[in-house]
Design a protein around this motif. Structure first.
Motif, mmCIF file in Angstrom:
data_model
loop_
_atom_site.group_PDB
_atom_site.id
_atom_site.type_symbol
_atom_site.label_atom_id
_atom_site.label_comp_id
_atom_site.label_asym_id
_atom_site.label_seq_id
_atom_site.Cartn_x
_atom_site.Cartn_y
_atom_site.Cartn_z
ATOM 1 N N UNK A 13 3.708 1.162 -15.692
ATOM 2 C CA UNK A 13 4.410 2.057 -14.926
ATOM 3 C C UNK A 13 3.999 2.206 -13.453
ATOM 4 N N UNK A 14 2.601 1.873 -13.302
ATOM 5 C CA UNK A 14 2.312 1.870 -11.782
ATOM 6 C C UNK A 14 2.907 0.758 -11.008
ATOM 7 N N UNK A 15 3.005 -0.646 -11.766
ATOM 8 C CA UNK A 15 3.905 -1.696 -11.235
ATOM 9 C C UNK A 15 5.240 -1.448 -10.902
ATOM 10 N N UNK A 16 5.828 -0.716 -11.750
ATOM 11 C CA UNK A 16 7.272 -0.344 -11.643
ATOM 12 C C UNK A 16 7.407 0.615 -10.294
ATOM 13 N N UNK A 17 6.473 1.644 -10.312
ATOM 14 C CA UNK A 17 6.684 2.515 -9.218
ATOM 15 C C UNK A 17 6.312 1.584 -7.936
ATOM 16 N N UNK A 27 7.290 -1.181 -7.310
ATOM 17 C CA UNK A 27 8.508 -2.046 -7.103
ATOM 18 C C UNK A 27 9.339 -1.077 -6.536
ATOM 19 N N UNK A 28 9.688 0.144 -7.239
ATOM 20 C CA UNK A 28 10.602 1.094 -6.309
ATOM 21 C C UNK A 28 10.153 1.538 -5.029
ATOM 22 N N UNK A 29 9.020 1.540 -4.817
ATOM 23 C CA UNK A 29 8.414 1.678 -3.488
ATOM 24 C C UNK A 29 9.062 1.016 -2.460
ATOM 25 N N UNK A 45 11.407 -1.252 -2.994
ATOM 26 C CA UNK A 45 12.879 -1.321 -2.889
ATOM 27 C C UNK A 45 13.484 -0.040 -1.964
ATOM 28 N N UNK A 46 12.839 1.035 -1.766
ATOM 29 C CA UNK A 46 12.938 1.963 -0.971
ATOM 30 C C UNK A 46 12.862 1.792 0.569
ATOM 31 N N UNK A 47 11.676 1.251 0.542
ATOM 32 C CA UNK A 47 11.006 0.771 2.060
ATOM 33 C C UNK A 47 11.990 -0.284 2.650
ATOM 34 N N UNK A 48 12.427 -1.299 1.841
ATOM 35 C CA UNK A 48 13.113 -2.436 2.342
ATOM 36 C C UNK A 48 14.860 -1.848 2.713
ATOM 37 N N UNK A 49 15.324 -1.003 1.813
ATOM 38 C CA UNK A 49 16.402 -0.196 2.176
ATOM 39 C C UNK A 49 16.260 0.539 3.455
#
Length: 123
Positions: free
Chosen positions: A40-44, A46-48, A50-54
Motif C-alpha cells: 500500500x505504501x508503494x501504491x501511495x 506511485x500516486x504521489x 503521478x499527482x506531482x507530474x500532473x
C-alpha cells in the motif's frame, strides 16, 4: 515412603501445543499485514508521483502558453478507445490471381455494433 513424581510437563503438554499453534498463527497474520502495508505504501508513492507530474505538466503549459486553458483531465492508463465506424461499399468485385471472379458487383453497408455475415452459395 517415597513417591514417584512424573514429568511436570505431562499435564501441560496440550496447553503448550495450543500456545505454539496460536503463536504461529499470530506470526503469520503479522507477516501478511506487514506485506500488505508495504504494498500500500508503494501504491501511495506511485500516486504521489503521478499527482506531482500532473501538476508540473499543468504549470509548464501555463508558463509557456498563458492564454491556453488546461482541461481537467487525468491520465488513467493505456486503454483501447471505444471508437465506432460504419463500413459501406458499392459495386465491389474480387478477382483471384487465377482469373476467377469471386465477387462481382456486391453492394452493402455494415453498421457499427451490429453482427453481419457474408455467405456464399455453399453457406
Amino acid at each position: 515412603m517415597a513417591t514417584i513424581q512424573g514429568d511436570p510437563l505431562d499435564g501441560h503438554l496440550s496447553l503448550i501445543l495450543i500456545f505454539l499453534i496460536l503463536a504461529t498463527l499470530v506470526g503469520a497474520v503479522y507477516l501478511v499485514v506487514r506485506r500488505w502495508a508495504n504494498r500500500e505504501s508503494g501504491h501511495a508513492h506511485t500516486m504521489d508521483v503521478l499527482k506531482c507530474s500532473h501538476m508540473l505538466s499543468v504549470e509548464l503549459v501555463k508558463h509557456f502558453m498563458p492564454s491556453f486553458t488546461v482541461q481537467k483531465y487525468q491520465f488513467r492508463g493505456m486503454q483501447a478507445k471505444a471508437g465506432t465506424a460504419d463500413i459501406a461499399f458499392d459495386d465491389l468485385s474480387l478477382e483471384l490471381a487465377s482469373g476467377r471472379r469471386v465477387l462481382d458487383g456486391v453492394t452493402g453497408h455494415f453498421v457499427a455494433g451490429r453482427l453481419c455475415a457474408i455467405m456464399g452459395p455453399s453457406g
